[in-house]
Design an enzyme around this catalytic site. Structure first.
Site, mmCIF file in Angstrom:
data_model
loop_
_atom_site.group_PDB
_atom_site.id
_atom_site.type_symbol
_atom_site.label_atom_id
_atom_site.label_comp_id
_atom_site.label_asym_id
_atom_site.label_seq_id
_atom_site.Cartn_x
_atom_site.Cartn_y
_atom_site.Cartn_z
ATOM 1 N N HIS A 320 0.865 -1.313 0.132
ATOM 2 C CA HIS A 320 -0.124 -0.070 0.029
ATOM 3 C C HIS A 320 1.073 1.304 -0.069
ATOM 4 O O HIS A 320 1.912 1.179 0.489
ATOM 5 C CB HIS A 320 -1.020 0.111 1.094
ATOM 6 N N ASP A 377 -8.151 -4.811 -0.368
ATOM 7 C CA ASP A 377 -8.591 -5.344 -1.809
ATOM 8 C C ASP A 377 -8.325 -7.016 -1.815
ATOM 9 O O ASP A 377 -9.059 -7.337 -2.406
ATOM 10 C CB ASP A 377 -7.939 -4.637 -2.975
HETATM 11 N N1 ACO Z 1 4.266 -7.483 -5.037
HETATM 12 C C1 ACO Z 1 5.768 -7.506 -5.204
HETATM 13 N N2 ACO Z 1 6.682 -6.644 -4.741
HETATM 14 C C2 ACO Z 1 5.786 -5.254 -4.732
HETATM 15 C C3 ACO Z 1 4.780 -5.284 -4.295
HETATM 16 C C4 ACO Z 1 3.706 -6.243 -4.533
HETATM 17 N N3 ACO Z 1 2.345 -6.223 -4.396
HETATM 18 N N4 ACO Z 1 4.438 -3.891 -3.947
HETATM 19 C C5 ACO Z 1 5.366 -3.285 -3.959
HETATM 20 N N5 ACO Z 1 6.449 -4.119 -4.182
HETATM 21 C C6 ACO Z 1 7.867 -3.842 -4.004
HETATM 22 C C7 ACO Z 1 8.501 -2.982 -5.226
HETATM 23 O O1 ACO Z 1 8.878 -3.909 -6.376
HETATM 24 C C8 ACO Z 1 9.494 -2.263 -4.413
HETATM 25 O O2 ACO Z 1 10.493 -3.053 -4.289
HETATM 26 P P1 ACO Z 1 11.920 -2.466 -4.162
HETATM 27 O O3 ACO Z 1 12.213 -1.608 -3.076
HETATM 28 O O4 ACO Z 1 13.113 -3.496 -4.284
HETATM 29 O O5 ACO Z 1 12.299 -1.693 -5.843
HETATM 30 C C9 ACO Z 1 8.976 -2.053 -2.915
HETATM 31 O O6 ACO Z 1 7.906 -3.013 -2.690
HETATM 32 C C10 ACO Z 1 8.228 -0.800 -2.978
HETATM 33 O O7 ACO Z 1 7.388 -0.595 -3.827
HETATM 34 P P2 ACO Z 1 6.804 0.827 -4.699
HETATM 35 O O8 ACO Z 1 6.025 0.254 -5.872
HETATM 36 O O9 ACO Z 1 7.512 1.770 -4.574
HETATM 37 O O10 ACO Z 1 5.425 1.080 -3.656
HETATM 38 P P3 ACO Z 1 4.251 2.092 -3.918
HETATM 39 O O11 ACO Z 1 3.727 2.751 -2.605
HETATM 40 O O12 ACO Z 1 4.539 3.219 -4.997
HETATM 41 O O13 ACO Z 1 3.279 1.162 -4.512
HETATM 42 C C11 ACO Z 1 1.059 -0.147 -4.669
HETATM 43 C C12 ACO Z 1 2.046 0.910 -3.688
HETATM 44 C C13 ACO Z 1 0.874 0.387 -6.031
HETATM 45 C C14 ACO Z 1 -0.083 -0.433 -3.987
HETATM 46 C C15 ACO Z 1 2.080 -1.442 -4.648
HETATM 47 O O14 ACO Z 1 2.166 -1.940 -3.361
HETATM 48 C C16 ACO Z 1 1.235 -2.524 -5.614
HETATM 49 O O15 ACO Z 1 1.504 -2.247 -6.864
HETATM 50 N N6 ACO Z 1 0.544 -3.305 -4.990
HETATM 51 C C17 ACO Z 1 -0.161 -4.224 -5.897
HETATM 52 C C18 ACO Z 1 -1.568 -3.623 -6.204
HETATM 53 C C19 ACO Z 1 -2.440 -3.497 -5.307
HETATM 54 O O16 ACO Z 1 -2.793 -4.420 -4.485
HETATM 55 N N7 ACO Z 1 -3.180 -2.329 -5.263
HETATM 56 C C20 ACO Z 1 -4.233 -1.819 -4.350
HETATM 57 C C21 ACO Z 1 -3.711 -0.666 -3.067
HETATM 58 S S1 ACO Z 1 -4.916 -0.576 -2.101
HETATM 59 C C22 ACO Z 1 -6.043 0.495 -2.681
HETATM 60 O O17 ACO Z 1 -6.057 1.040 -3.766
HETATM 61 C C23 ACO Z 1 -7.391 0.465 -2.166
#
Ligand code: ACO
Length: 441
Positions: A320, A377
């Protein structure tokens, strides 16, 4: 604006400190703004005028776009409050309509205020018969989020009074009740239309039961609405009701800031919510689980893919933007999820895969180190699947829950007379160059 039907509570912030910025031999004093929960922000609104500098923050990861008295969340501590009340207490004790009133009008309603609000919403829950012609124009394969947004937009055609940017409080309250009343009907009709079933007109049941009735009643069979399902739906809607300045809410605010109508602003919010990185994630969760199941159910393979930097695959429903410890909504919904699965006696291999992935991710160093936990979610998708909803409808359910939050944020923006939203940029394109005639390119 004329006399207000309901009263809004506002919170003032204190401005007593300054931050100093030194650049190019000059220093600038920037006021520090503090909110009621102690959060601090550097007010840079005069920075460009004073120094020529703007701030750059792609994705708005560190930018406060407004000062709001609606929702407080602390992503590090896993705290979520609506108007000062904890999400845990509200989910345990309140009805969704009560929470909607709280978000929109700032205080918990008295019994008579709640009854008046609910009656007003239910009075407006029917759709103009001409709406059926619009539904008929969509192919049955149309994604219900697209239909939802189009239908909310088209409310401006049926109720053009909402286009008046100089509305009275009474007119705003009517538009709010209309939208709260009609959205469940719009959503249910989008669903029945997509499966070729006849539409069901709203009844005088409570908000959640009425919605389930409009979704699932078929002419050839009786419908028994399970109270466990009604309770779970009430909880889900409350958990989704607001989440401060997320992608769709910021969209609603920025569209509303141009003095577009509430309907147009919410239609834009629905489109923003649709994306798989936002509300679309609950659909993406089930699609991912289905794909894993079709591929033999090897969760370890998909865990490895999620951790592979050269693979774009992400574990949907994990992580998140703001909750970097745990998502308090996920804790509450996990319980509702277990209750629904037990009450309905669902036996579904895809749900077993979900449980396996959850366990593996919670103990995996990659996920632990990055604080990646199941988000709201992940579990909401599982509940909707158990209810037998088509996956395309999951994000529609999210939109139903988020509606009062969008309305509250739109109302706050308009009540506070906020200026039109218009971010700046740092240009990185070509510098001035002469036009090249076609034959010389
Ligand atoms: N699976 C695998 N790796 C992940 C995931 C995931 N779901 N989410 C984050 N990471 C990793 C990234 O690759 C990154 O790794 P690194 O530091 O080695 O490069 C690190 O965790 C940080 O991730 P960011 O993308 O920088 O985190 P950000 O805060 O920008 O993204 C987000 C948050 C978009 C929700 C992300 O976690 C994601 O894509 N999750 C899956 C989609 C999802 O479930 N969305 C619903 C959100 S809740 C809502 O909207 C109500």
């Amino acid at each position: 604006m004329k006399a207000c039907l309901f009263k809004i509570q506002t919170h003032k912030s204190i401005m007593s400190q300054f931050a100093e910025l030194s650049f190019d031999g000059k220093s600038y004093q920037l006021p520090v703004v503090e909110g009621t929960e102690g959060e601090k922000a550097v007010d840079i609104s005069k920075l460009r005028a004073q120094s020529g500098l703007i701030t750059l923050d792609t994705g708005y990861k560190n930018t406060g776009a407004t000062m709001s008295g609606i929702t407080f969340l602390d992503g590090e501590k896993g705290i979520l409050h609506y108007r000062g009340y904890s999400i845990e207490e509200l989910a345990e004790n309140a009805s969704f309509i009560e929470v909607a009133y709280l978000l929109i009008y700032g205080e918990l309603p008295t019994q008579s205020q709640l009854e008046a609000f609910e009656a007003r919403i239910m009075k407006h829950n029917n759709l103009h018969e001409d709406f059926k012609k619009i539904y008929d124009g969509f192919p049955s394969s149309a994604h219900p989020m697209g239909v939802l947004s189009a239908m909310v937009s088209s409310l401006t055609a049926f109720y053009p009074g909402a286009l008046n940017p100089n509305f009275t409080d009474e007119e705003a309250d009517r538009t709010i009740a209309r939208l709260m009343g009609k959205l469940p009907t719009i959503a249910a009709w989008a669903y029945t239309n997509s499966i070729g079933a006849p539409v069901n007109y709203p009844t005088d049941k409570d908000y959640c039961s009425n919605f389930l009735y409009m979704m699932f009643k078929r002419p050839n069979r009786d419908l028994k609405i399970d109270p466990v399902v009604v309770k779970a739906l009430n909880t889900l809607l409350i958990l989704h009701a607001d989440h401060e300045q997320n992608c769709s809410t910021s969209t609603v605010r920025i569209v509303g800031s141009s003095h577009a109508s509430l309907y147009s602003s919410v239609a834009a919010g629905i489109n923003a919510l649709w994306g798989p990185l936002h509300g679309g994630a609950n659909q993406a969760v089930i699609e991912m689980l289905d794909a894993i199941h079709a591929d033999g159910g090897d969760t370890k393979k998909y865990m490895a893919k999620a951790k592979d930097k050269n693979d774009p695959f992400r574990l949907m429903g994990f992580g998140h933007r703001v909750y970097k410890n745990f998502d308090p909504r996920a804790r509450i919904i996990k319980k509702a999820c277990d209750d629904v699965l037990e009450a309905l006696g669902v036996d579904d291999p895809v749900l077993d895969i979900a449980k396996g992935l959850e366990q593996e991710a919670l103990s995996d160093p990659y996920f632990k180190d990055r604080n990646l936990y199941p988000n709201v979610d992940f579990y909401s998708g599982i509940i909707y699947r158990a209810l037998g909803l088509k996956t395309e409808l999951f994000t529609v359910m999210f939109a139903l829950g988020r509606l009062p939050g969008w309305i509250a944020q739109w109302k706050e923006l308009r009540d506070n007379g906020e200026p039109i939203g218009r971010p700046r940029q740092i240009y990185t394109g070509a510098t001035p160059r002469a036009y090249v005639p076609m034959e010389k390119r």
